[in-house]
Design an enzyme around this catalytic site. Sequence first.
Site, PDB file in Angstrom:
ATOM      1  N   MET A   1       8.940   4.506   5.161  1.00  0.00           N
ATOM      2  CA  MET A   1       9.060   3.128   4.670  1.00  0.00           C
ATOM      3  C   MET A   1      10.244   2.972   3.732  1.00  0.00           C
ATOM      4  SD  MET A   1       6.930   1.572   6.429  1.00  0.00           S
ATOM      5  CE  MET A   1       7.404   0.009   5.740  1.00  0.00           C
ATOM      6  N   GLU A   2      10.560   4.013   2.982  1.00  0.00           N
ATOM      7  CA  GLU A   2      11.708   3.964   2.079  1.00  0.00           C
ATOM      8  C   GLU A   2      13.013   3.893   2.875  1.00  0.00           C
ATOM      9  OE1 GLU A   2       8.282   4.854  -0.223  1.00  0.00           O
ATOM     10  OE2 GLU A   2       8.951   5.711   1.665  1.00  0.00           O
TER      11      GLU A   2
ATOM     12  N   LEU B   1       0.798  -1.220   0.000  1.00  0.00           N
ATOM     13  CA  LEU B   1       0.000   0.000   0.000  1.00  0.00           C
ATOM     14  C   LEU B   1       0.838   1.281   0.000  1.00  0.00           C
ATOM     15  CD1 LEU B   1      -2.774  -1.193   2.455  1.00  0.00           C
ATOM     16  CD2 LEU B   1      -2.808  -1.209  -0.049  1.00  0.00           C
ATOM     17  N   CYS B   2       2.133   1.154  -0.245  1.00  0.00           N
ATOM     18  CA  CYS B   2       3.002   2.335  -0.333  1.00  0.00           C
ATOM     19  C   CYS B   2       2.844   3.011  -1.685  1.00  0.00           C
ATOM     20  CB  CYS B   2       4.471   1.930  -0.149  1.00  0.00           C
ATOM     21  SG  CYS B   2       4.913   1.586   1.555  1.00  0.00           S
ATOM     22  N   HIS B   3       2.928   4.331  -1.662  1.00  0.00           N
ATOM     23  CA  HIS B   3       2.885   5.117  -2.895  1.00  0.00           C
ATOM     24  C   HIS B   3       4.240   5.070  -3.594  1.00  0.00           C
ATOM     25  CE1 HIS B   3      -0.419   6.853  -0.556  1.00  0.00           C
ATOM     26  NE2 HIS B   3      -0.958   7.175  -1.722  1.00  0.00           N
TER      27      HIS B   3
ATOM     28  N   ASP C   1      23.984 -11.549   3.159  1.00  0.00           N
ATOM     29  CA  ASP C   1      24.101 -12.415   1.987  1.00  0.00           C
ATOM     30  C   ASP C   1      25.549 -12.573   1.532  1.00  0.00           C
ATOM     31  OD1 ASP C   1      23.085 -13.973  -0.283  1.00  0.00           O
ATOM     32  OD2 ASP C   1      23.670 -12.229  -1.468  1.00  0.00           O
TER      33      ASP C   1
END
Length: 160
Positions: A113-114, A75-77, A128
């Site tokens: 969120m970014e 739901l992030c833009h 990794d």
Amino acid sequence: MSKLTHLDDKGEARMVDVTDKAVTGREAQAEALVRMKPETLRMILDDEHPKGDVFATARIAGIMAAKKTHELIPLCHALNLTSVKVELSPGNDGASVRVLTRCKLSGQTGVEMEALTAASVAALTIYDMCKAVDKGMVVDAVRLLEKKGGRSGHWRADGE
């Protein structure tokens, strides 16, 4: 109306409509910690890792992740980021790497969120690249440190 912005009146998930929100400068800073053996950190810092420059790869991965956050979190833009910075530094304990990210833009929604995605993916990239020499690493303490802009203004995590 629901108090949760990502739910409509029926409780169904939705993308928040930001059409009428003011365009303002927005910024967010996040961090993650990767705990490892001291030998693993020394290998990274001495540029002796068999897979190459761990920090350079993690930095690029974090930047790319910030730009693709809307593809990963439903739901992030999609945002027009104007700056993404990823800083990697060895911990004072000699057995960790701190990932610090900062995202900026002028827009109608925040960049928390970014910044969090950038920190997470940069930390996972370190994991990794180093897992062959240190399977016991731990990605830890992913958190938002600070956000600026928008209706809610300036927020800073306790102790920052």
